[in-house]
Design a protein around this motif. Structure first.
Motif, PDB file in Angstrom:
ATOM      1  N   ALA A 143      51.215  53.632  79.912  1.00  0.00           N
ATOM      2  CA  ALA A 143      52.148  52.696  79.285  1.00  0.00           C
ATOM      3  C   ALA A 143      52.458  51.517  80.194  1.00  0.00           C
ATOM      4  CB  ALA A 143      53.436  53.421  78.909  1.00  0.00           C
ATOM      5  N   GLU A 144      52.425  51.731  81.508  1.00  0.00           N
ATOM      6  CA  GLU A 144      52.680  50.633  82.441  1.00  0.00           C
ATOM      7  C   GLU A 144      51.635  49.532  82.317  1.00  0.00           C
ATOM      8  OE1 GLU A 144      52.817  52.145  86.368  1.00  0.00           O
ATOM      9  OE2 GLU A 144      54.829  52.958  86.152  1.00  0.00           O
ATOM     10  N   ASN A 160      52.364  47.628  79.139  1.00  0.00           N
ATOM     11  CA  ASN A 160      53.568  46.808  79.337  1.00  0.00           C
ATOM     12  C   ASN A 160      53.256  45.575  80.172  1.00  0.00           C
ATOM     13  OD1 ASN A 160      55.149  48.561  77.885  1.00  0.00           O
ATOM     14  ND2 ASN A 160      55.864  49.674  79.684  1.00  0.00           N
ATOM     15  N   ILE A 189      51.301  43.117  78.052  1.00  0.00           N
ATOM     16  CA  ILE A 189      52.165  42.515  77.032  1.00  0.00           C
ATOM     17  C   ILE A 189      53.018  41.417  77.649  1.00  0.00           C
ATOM     18  CG2 ILE A 189      54.182  42.989  75.584  1.00  0.00           C
ATOM     19  CD1 ILE A 189      52.818  45.640  74.853  1.00  0.00           C
TER      20      ILE A 189
END
Length: 134
Positions: free
Chosen positions: A40-41, A44, A47
């Motif tokens: 997820a890092e 993120n 993004i």
């Protein structure tokens, strides 16, 4: 070089981002590097990075060139492949991003116009690697 319409470049950029996402996730799963490269890092960071790249490059480049900068991100879809090869020799898997960064800067290099964007990308990559090393 012939001028293209910004709409055409935008569609190419969206297709490049779609290809980037599909190839990155697929190759990460096939090479079993999910633990290292599918986190997820990472999503993120990208993004946050993508709008920053578009904004920063729009300060120095034309609209067509901004979309071409987004298209350069397609090289990051090969990061799992390079990470697998680099990890095979005992180095960190995260160095696969450095290879992709170098390759993306040599695709139609216009170093004279792009040097602020190249520096921005390099700083962003260093921040990303530092963030992942913590």
């Amino acid at each position: 070089m012939a001028k293209t319409r910004p709409g055409t470049e935008m569609v190419k950029s969206l297709l490049a981002l779609l290809f980037l996402f599909i190839m990155y996730v697929w190759s990460t799963n096939v090479l079993h590097l999910n633990v290292f490269l599918l986190d997820a890092e990472i999503f993120n960071f990208f993004i946050l990075y993508l709008p920053s790249l578009v904004f920063f490059s729009s300060l120095f480049l034309s609209v067509d060139e901004v979309f071409r900068e987004v298209q350069r991100l397609i090289f990051y879809s090969f990061a799992p492949i390079f990470a697998f090869r680099i990890g095979w020799y005992g180095f960190s898997f995260q160095y696969g991003y450095l290879v992709c960064y170098a390759l993306s800067n040599f695709m139609k290099p216009n170093f004279k116009r792009r040097y602020p964007v190249i520096i921005f990308n390099g700083i962003a990559l260093l921040i990303f690697l530092w963030w992942r090393a913590k």
